[in-house]
Design a protein around this motif. Structure first.
Motif, short mmCIF file in Angstrom:
data_model
loop_
_atom_site.label_atom_id
_atom_site.label_comp_id
_atom_site.label_asym_id
_atom_site.label_seq_id
_atom_site.Cartn_x
_atom_site.Cartn_y
_atom_site.Cartn_z
N CYS A 129 0.81 -1.22 0.00
CA CYS A 129 0.00 0.00 0.00
C CYS A 129 0.85 1.27 0.00
N ILE A 131 -0.61 3.68 -2.65
CA ILE A 131 -2.04 3.50 -2.83
C ILE A 131 -2.77 4.82 -3.10
N ASP A 132 -2.21 5.94 -2.63
CA ASP A 132 -2.86 7.24 -2.80
C ASP A 132 -2.30 8.05 -3.96
N GLU A 137 -0.57 -4.11 -6.77
CA GLU A 137 -2.01 -4.34 -6.91
C GLU A 137 -2.28 -5.74 -7.44
N GLN A 192 -7.09 -6.50 -3.02
CA GLN A 192 -7.95 -5.82 -2.05
C GLN A 192 -7.20 -4.75 -1.24
N ARG A 193 -6.08 -4.30 -1.74
CA ARG A 193 -5.26 -3.41 -0.92
C ARG A 193 -5.95 -2.08 -0.61
N THR A 194 -6.86 -1.62 -1.46
CA THR A 194 -7.55 -0.36 -1.17
C THR A 194 -8.54 -0.51 -0.02
N GLN A 213 -7.23 0.17 5.87
CA GLN A 213 -7.38 1.51 6.41
C GLN A 213 -6.26 1.83 7.38
N GLY A 257 0.88 6.95 0.50
CA GLY A 257 0.18 5.80 1.06
C GLY A 257 0.69 5.50 2.45
#
Length: 421
Positions: A117, A120-121, A131, A136-138, A141, A180
């Motif tokens: 991650c 991720i951002d 990915e 399911q990495r998004t 939290q 991320g």
């Protein structure tokens, strides 16, 4: 890692892995190249055993692995992943077959998933290998810790792993970055175990003459007193003195312990009444087998900060693999056993050492086990245990099997001779 083009025409199988260790115990994490599997995770495990066991052998056995190699296969689709109850499924690979729970691999896999991650951002980031490894990495939290500020904010990330014995919740310490978050390797990863319980305390395992080893025979004994506990797998716990050896595990005779634990396990498994009475799980018939014999030395080793004491042990699991780590699922079972014996109370933390962690860095590489919740397991009283430790990377690999390479499918060199001593 790309395979050189000149190998292309001769390759029959290609498997990609990330290599990690947890307190010295390896985890070869397969993220690409494993055969396609469908169904529930236990159905995938059964299919892997029945139809693709050669793949396991090719990466765990020699010439790519060794007797004590351990592996994990990422399963991005299981019933719990598809229902959003888990983020990733995992199958565990041993030299013998497919284990049902593994704490050290749980720590390693969870760190890997959080590190996927790091970007991720970043909206400009293309479809990445991270990915592909972790679809399911998004869903993960990042929760910042109170009072942290600055460029790199500390926090935690919860990862839910679907393993063969259930869903395990893992909290990975992390640091927020500009794009991320990534795992913070300076803090312990911790997970909350599946319900664990003591199945039996102070039982007598008869050792027939054909299975006796020299240390036991020299004392004129024909039985061993042991405990049985479940921590995602069933363990037989026994002290060194119960096996006929000195109480201390300082520089033990590993060959002698190997012979003794193998024969104790054989004797236990040959006793139908013991198996029927003590290897019972109300929810999982697939898990009802003796996975390991654990030799313990209570009260030894350095206690980690915040813990009330320490124990040392050596775990002989599957087909006599020796765990370099304190054994996460073994810690779960040991904590459950200590609670059942009145030796540990809720919230009381304890340090658990392997031979390696006790010898290497004092208390740092030991695992910490804490009973945090009383639960019912069928008619038994059990506990959930928080287990914590570290995991580190050792490499990245692409493994290949060439056409017509019989030995490349994996072999067990020790099986060519006798293991009796």
């Amino acid at each position: 890692m790309a395979v050189p083009s000149f190998l292309g025409t001769s390759i029959r199988r290609e498997i990609k892995t990330i290599e990690m260790h947890t307190s010295g115990e390896p985890t070869r994490i397969v993220y690409a190249g494993f055969p396609f599997l469908t169904g529930t995770l236990l159905e995938q495990r059964a299919a892997a055993k029945a139809h693709h066991d050669g793949v396991r052998k090719s990466i765990i056995h020699e010439p790519r692995g060794h007797k004590d190699m351990y592996g994990a296969v990422l399963r991005p689709h299981t019933e719990h992943v598809d229902s959003s109850a888990a983020h990733m499924g995992v199958l565990f690979l041993t030299h013998e077959g497919y284990s049902t729970m593994c704490g050290h691999a749980t720590l390693a896999v969870s760190r890997l998933l959080v590190d996927c991650c790091a970007s991720i951002d970043d909206p400009s980031s293309p479809l990445s290998q991270e990915e592909a490894i972790f679809p399911q990495r998004t869903a993960l939290q990042f929760v910042p810790s109170e009072g942290t500020s600055g460029e790199d904010i500390q926090g935690d990330v919860e990862v839910r792993l679907h393993v063969p014995c259930g869903v395990v919740r893992v909290v990975v310490p992390a640091v927020r970055t500009h794009s991320g978050f990534r795992a913070d390797s300076t803090r312990r990863i911790r997970y909350l175990s599946v319900p664990s319980f003591a199945a039996a305390t102070d039982i007598t395992v008869a050792i027939p003459l054909a299975l006796q080893w020299p240390a036991l025979a020299a004392q004129g004994r024909t039985s061993v007193v042991a405990d049985v506990a479940y921590g995602g797998a069933f363990y037989l716990f026994v002290t060194a003195t119960a096996l006929g050896f000195p109480a201390s595990l300082e520089a033990p005779d590993l060959a002698a312990l190997d012979e003794a634990t193998r024969k104790v396990k054989t004797a236990f498994n040959a006793d139908a009444q013991l198996k029927q009475r003590y290897l019972h799980h109300p929810d999982h018939a697939d898990l009802q087998f003796m996975y390991s014999v654990f030799v313990t030395e209570p009260g030894s080793g350095a206690a980690a900060p915040g813990t009330q004491g320490a124990d040392t042990g050596v775990c002989f699991f599957a087909d006599q693999q020796v765990d370099r780590s304190p054994t996460g699922s073994g810690v779960q079972a040991r904590v459950a056993l200590a609670v059942a014996k009145g030796q540990r109370s809720m919230g009381q933390s304890w340090t658990y050492h392997s031979l390696l962690s006790r010898a290497s860095e004092g208390s740092r590489r030991g695992f910490v086990g804490t009973p945090v919740e009383e639960v019912a397991v069928g008619e038994r009283k059990g506990v959930r245990v928080e287990v914590s430790g570290w995991a580190n990377y050792t490499g990245v690999a692409t493994w290949v099997v060439e056409e017509d390479d019989d030995l490349g499918e994996g072999f067990d060199f020790e099986a060519l001779g006798s293991r009796s001593r």
